[in-house]
Every structure is written in C-alpha cells, then in structure tokens.
Design a protein around this motif. Sequence first.
Motif, PDB file in Angstrom:
ATOM      1  N   PRO A  82       0.929  -1.266   0.011  1.00  0.00           N
ATOM      2  CA  PRO A  82      -0.071  -0.041   0.060  1.00  0.00           C
ATOM      3  C   PRO A  82       0.735   1.160   0.012  1.00  0.00           C
ATOM      4  O   PRO A  82       0.246   2.244  -0.076  1.00  0.00           O
ATOM      5  CB  PRO A  82      -0.730  -0.196   1.254  1.00  0.00           C
ATOM      6  N   PHE A  83       2.010   1.228   0.273  1.00  0.00           N
ATOM      7  CA  PHE A  83       2.946   2.239   0.119  1.00  0.00           C
ATOM      8  C   PHE A  83       3.009   2.973  -1.444  1.00  0.00           C
ATOM      9  O   PHE A  83       3.056   2.219  -2.154  1.00  0.00           O
ATOM     10  CB  PHE A  83       4.470   1.900   0.452  1.00  0.00           C
ATOM     11  N   VAL A  84       2.724   4.346  -1.471  1.00  0.00           N
ATOM     12  CA  VAL A  84       2.679   4.642  -2.694  1.00  0.00           C
ATOM     13  C   VAL A  84       3.967   6.062  -2.624  1.00  0.00           C
ATOM     14  O   VAL A  84       4.334   6.469  -1.636  1.00  0.00           O
ATOM     15  CB  VAL A  84       1.330   5.409  -2.930  1.00  0.00           C
ATOM     16  N   ALA A  85       3.917   6.608  -3.930  1.00  0.00           N
ATOM     17  CA  ALA A  85       4.902   7.742  -3.824  1.00  0.00           C
ATOM     18  C   ALA A  85       4.296   8.913  -2.887  1.00  0.00           C
ATOM     19  O   ALA A  85       3.124   9.215  -2.647  1.00  0.00           O
ATOM     20  CB  ALA A  85       4.902   8.407  -5.506  1.00  0.00           C
ATOM     21  N   LYS A  88      19.242   9.942  -1.380  1.00  0.00           N
ATOM     22  CA  LYS A  88      19.025  11.282  -2.011  1.00  0.00           C
ATOM     23  C   LYS A  88      17.536  11.211  -2.483  1.00  0.00           C
ATOM     24  O   LYS A  88      16.840  12.304  -2.795  1.00  0.00           O
ATOM     25  CB  LYS A  88      20.025  11.246  -3.452  1.00  0.00           C
ATOM     26  N   ASN A  89      17.103  10.135  -3.073  1.00  0.00           N
ATOM     27  CA  ASN A  89      15.702   9.930  -3.610  1.00  0.00           C
ATOM     28  C   ASN A  89      14.508   9.357  -2.475  1.00  0.00           C
ATOM     29  O   ASN A  89      13.498   9.187  -2.964  1.00  0.00           O
ATOM     30  CB  ASN A  89      15.502   9.180  -4.872  1.00  0.00           C
ATOM     31  N   SER A  90      15.053   9.056  -1.488  1.00  0.00           N
ATOM     32  CA  SER A  90      14.306   8.541  -0.459  1.00  0.00           C
ATOM     33  C   SER A  90      13.671   7.390  -0.688  1.00  0.00           C
ATOM     34  O   SER A  90      12.281   7.256  -0.534  1.00  0.00           O
ATOM     35  CB  SER A  90      13.546   9.560   0.231  1.00  0.00           C
ATOM     36  N   LEU A 149      10.350   0.883  -2.281  1.00  0.00           N
ATOM     37  CA  LEU A 149       9.323   1.733  -1.358  1.00  0.00           C
ATOM     38  C   LEU A 149      10.139   3.031  -0.952  1.00  0.00           C
ATOM     39  O   LEU A 149      11.058   3.240  -0.287  1.00  0.00           O
ATOM     40  CB  LEU A 149       9.189   0.921  -0.147  1.00  0.00           C
ATOM     41  N   PRO A 150       9.053   4.184  -1.215  1.00  0.00           N
ATOM     42  CA  PRO A 150       9.352   5.437  -0.753  1.00  0.00           C
ATOM     43  C   PRO A 150       9.522   5.631   0.748  1.00  0.00           C
ATOM     44  O   PRO A 150       8.445   4.960   1.493  1.00  0.00           O
ATOM     45  CB  PRO A 150       8.528   6.289  -1.314  1.00  0.00           C
ATOM     46  N   PHE A 151      10.191   6.426   1.353  1.00  0.00           N
ATOM     47  CA  PHE A 151      10.108   6.822   2.851  1.00  0.00           C
ATOM     48  C   PHE A 151      10.277   8.243   3.126  1.00  0.00           C
ATOM     49  O   PHE A 151      10.840   8.912   2.556  1.00  0.00           O
ATOM     50  CB  PHE A 151      11.123   6.116   3.787  1.00  0.00           C
ATOM     51  N   ASP A 152       9.561   8.534   4.089  1.00  0.00           N
ATOM     52  CA  ASP A 152       9.976  10.224   4.682  1.00  0.00           C
ATOM     53  C   ASP A 152      10.883  10.034   5.921  1.00  0.00           C
ATOM     54  O   ASP A 152      11.923  10.623   6.126  1.00  0.00           O
ATOM     55  CB  ASP A 152       8.585  10.581   5.217  1.00  0.00           C
ATOM     56  N   LYS A 153      10.940   8.764   6.641  1.00  0.00           N
ATOM     57  CA  LYS A 153      11.845   8.408   7.695  1.00  0.00           C
ATOM     58  C   LYS A 153      12.086   6.956   7.389  1.00  0.00           C
ATOM     59  O   LYS A 153      11.206   5.979   7.232  1.00  0.00           O
ATOM     60  CB  LYS A 153      11.305   8.573   9.018  1.00  0.00           C
ATOM     61  N   LEU A 154      13.283   6.621   7.809  1.00  0.00           N
ATOM     62  CA  LEU A 154      13.884   5.355   7.480  1.00  0.00           C
ATOM     63  C   LEU A 154      14.580   4.813   8.816  1.00  0.00           C
ATOM     64  O   LEU A 154      15.480   5.461   9.367  1.00  0.00           O
ATOM     65  CB  LEU A 154      14.777   4.976   6.419  1.00  0.00           C
ATOM     66  N   VAL A 155      14.308   3.479   9.366  1.00  0.00           N
ATOM     67  CA  VAL A 155      14.910   3.085  10.712  1.00  0.00           C
ATOM     68  C   VAL A 155      15.524   1.719  10.125  1.00  0.00           C
ATOM     69  O   VAL A 155      14.766   0.879   9.741  1.00  0.00           O
ATOM     70  CB  VAL A 155      13.753   2.804  11.688  1.00  0.00           C
TER      71      VAL A 155
END
Length: 411
Positions: free
Chosen positions: A19-22, A113-115, A125-131
């Motif tokens: 369900p992760f989208v741009a 750079k492109n998250s 999978l795009p992210f705003d924060k990555l752990v």
Amino acid sequence: MTRQGNNCFRDNPTPSPSPFVAKGEGKHDMKIIIIGGGIAGTACAEELRKLSSEVEIAIVSEEHTPLYSRILLPFYLKGKVERERVFLKDENWYAENNIEWLPGLRVEKIDHKNSFVELTDGRELPFDKLVIAGGRDTRALPEDLRGVAYLWMLDDADHLLQLISEQPRPCAVGVYGGGLIACEFINIFQNFNFEITVAFRGPGFWSRVLDKESSELINRHLIKNNIKVLPEAKFISLQGEKELSGVETDKENFACKILGVGIGLEPDISWLQDSGLNVGKGIKVNEKMKTNLPNIFAIGDTAEVFDVHSGHQRIMGTWTAAQFQGRIAAQNILGQEEVFDQVTSSTMNILGLDVIFLGDTDREWADEVKVEGSLEEGGVVQIFYKKQKAIGATLINRNSERARLLAEIKG
C-alpha cells in the motif's frame, strides 16, 4: 541458505502488492520504513503507533515468523517453555495495529537522495523516515558437518533440539567458543547430562575483557562441574565424514556428536558500503539514534551508539538496549528530542556462577581498570574508568555489588 543478521535469507515468496505509494499520494502525512523485524524494529513500530494513528509504518523482515524472544530460546531447548510461548507477537498483531509486515524480504539498496529502498523482489518503497534495525550474523566455522550447531535464531534452536533428541545417553558433546552463546550451550548440554568438552582460543571466557583471575574463576567452576576445559585451543578441523564424530584443535582432539559453536557475532552491515552512511563496527549514530544522513535512524544490533556515560561509540548488543533504542527512535521521529542514556547490563549464569557485565567494558577505551576481590575469595570485580569516572564493570560471583556499581556508572 545464507545467514544474514537476525535471520536466514531464503528464496522470497511471491510478493504481495504494497500500500506504500509515492510521496504526496497517500492519505497519511508520513511514511516510515523499518528494516528489521526483531525487538528493536518491532519496539520502534509499536511506539510509533502508540504515539500516532496517522503515520504509515512498514516492517521489512528477512524472517518469515513474527517477533520472538531470543532470551527464551534456551528455556525452550531445556523444555521449560513451549515453542509457541517463545513468540511475542502473532501475525494478526501487525494488521490489528495497521503496520504493514513484509516477511521473507531483504532491503538490497538504500537511495537516501531520492528517499526509497529497493527490496529483493524488485519493489521500491519510498520513505519519509527510515529506521535500520538489522541484526548480527553468527561467525561460522570454515567447515560444516551434521552435528555442528549454532544458537542465535529460532531455526537454530529447532535444529539443535533435533540433534539432541537423536543422541543416546551417555553422549559426548563439545562447545567451541568463550562468550555468552558458548555459556548457553554449556547450560543446555548439562541439562541433558551430556559429557561436555569446552575449547576456546583464549586463556578463558571473554578473554578480551576479563582479567586472569576472573577467567580462572570461571574455568575452575566448569572443571568443578565435571566439564573438560581446553584453553588456548585453536580450531583445526572437524572429524567425521557425513556426521560429526570429533574436533581437532592444536592442543588436543576430542570426541563429540554435537558441537555448539559460539565464536561471536558480527553486525550485518556489508550491504551498506555505498549507502552514504557513516559505518564503523556498526552504523554510527548519536545518542538520539540519528545517523549522519537526514531522516535515517539506526537501532539495535547494527547501531554503533554514542554512550553518554563513557563518551564512546559502541554497539550495545543487549535485548533491553535494543528495545529502548527502538522506542527512542520512534519518539524522535515524531519530533521529540529523547536521549538513550541507559547503562547496559548483561547477566548470565553458568551452572550456578553469576557473570554480569555493566556499561562500557572496552579495555582499549578505558584509562584504568581496578580489581576487587580475588580467586581465593571466590569472586572478582573489575571496574573500568575513563578520566577517573567509572564507565563499566564486570562481576564474577559478586552479584551483591551490582547496584553499587550501576549507581557509580550512572554518576
């Protein structure tokens, strides 16, 4: 099957759509990807959901099973805990908490750079924060035979239990290594009344940390419990054709039908070489779990954390530390400024002998190490100092000193 971090890397099942989208197309304000489904990653996800019902959370986990307790594996092997009780979460928990769980997958690439992250099944999978909450690999012997066992994952425990069930009594078994996992093997094998030989390369257990008297205290305790001890014995080869029959070392050979191997763990960080992350022994983070790259955090066994008590960057390597780091990362992702200031503590019991590690016990980092007690007194304490401040301690059969030393390290 290749061992990776907390898990075994297996062929991936047919991927399900995510369900992760741009960015900008989803209904939630923030998308958070957690790499690793162990205690650190799951604690982070749990804390995030506790603090916010709006953020999107996905856990990418190489293991195919929900979170389970490594601490309970020895109890499961000794028959004190049923296998199903080892699990801390079930598959329904993720859906019930609106957390996307992606089991049996590995992140192959981070594009900061492109998250986005790239998975083994080809998805991005795009992210705003990555752990990053990866695990550690068990160091393996250069060869293998049926009868060689490791103890880090649930699969390892299942394999070891199968080997144990096949053995007659009496039966000769061996342990190679001088750390925590080797101690667990000793306790497990003693539970089944096996004849045990323990061999390790150094003069004693934890030879890079413990002094001569502490090491000798453990060795004598093992011998007193009818265990054959071979210090300073370098592994040469396994004996046997298809199944293990013994071990050759440069000191002497010994017969065994099972060999428990506990020669250390290494953070799973080789895949991060071109990521732009600052990597040493692990992924370097500050006391807030932040890496050198914006919006990327690291926690747990792959994180080399700044220790506020010793001023030293180090991998904490304990279950409790990983859990707290996960919670702190979640809080800071959502705008708080929390600090990891726990004094790490590791406690084990070797056939009735208490062994405790507190804080930072790196001899190379410490300015001074003071010793209390002695072999003759039956208990030894080492206190590690940096700039005249206590930063860590080891306690062998001196459990009563724990509270005092913990308070001294906390300052």
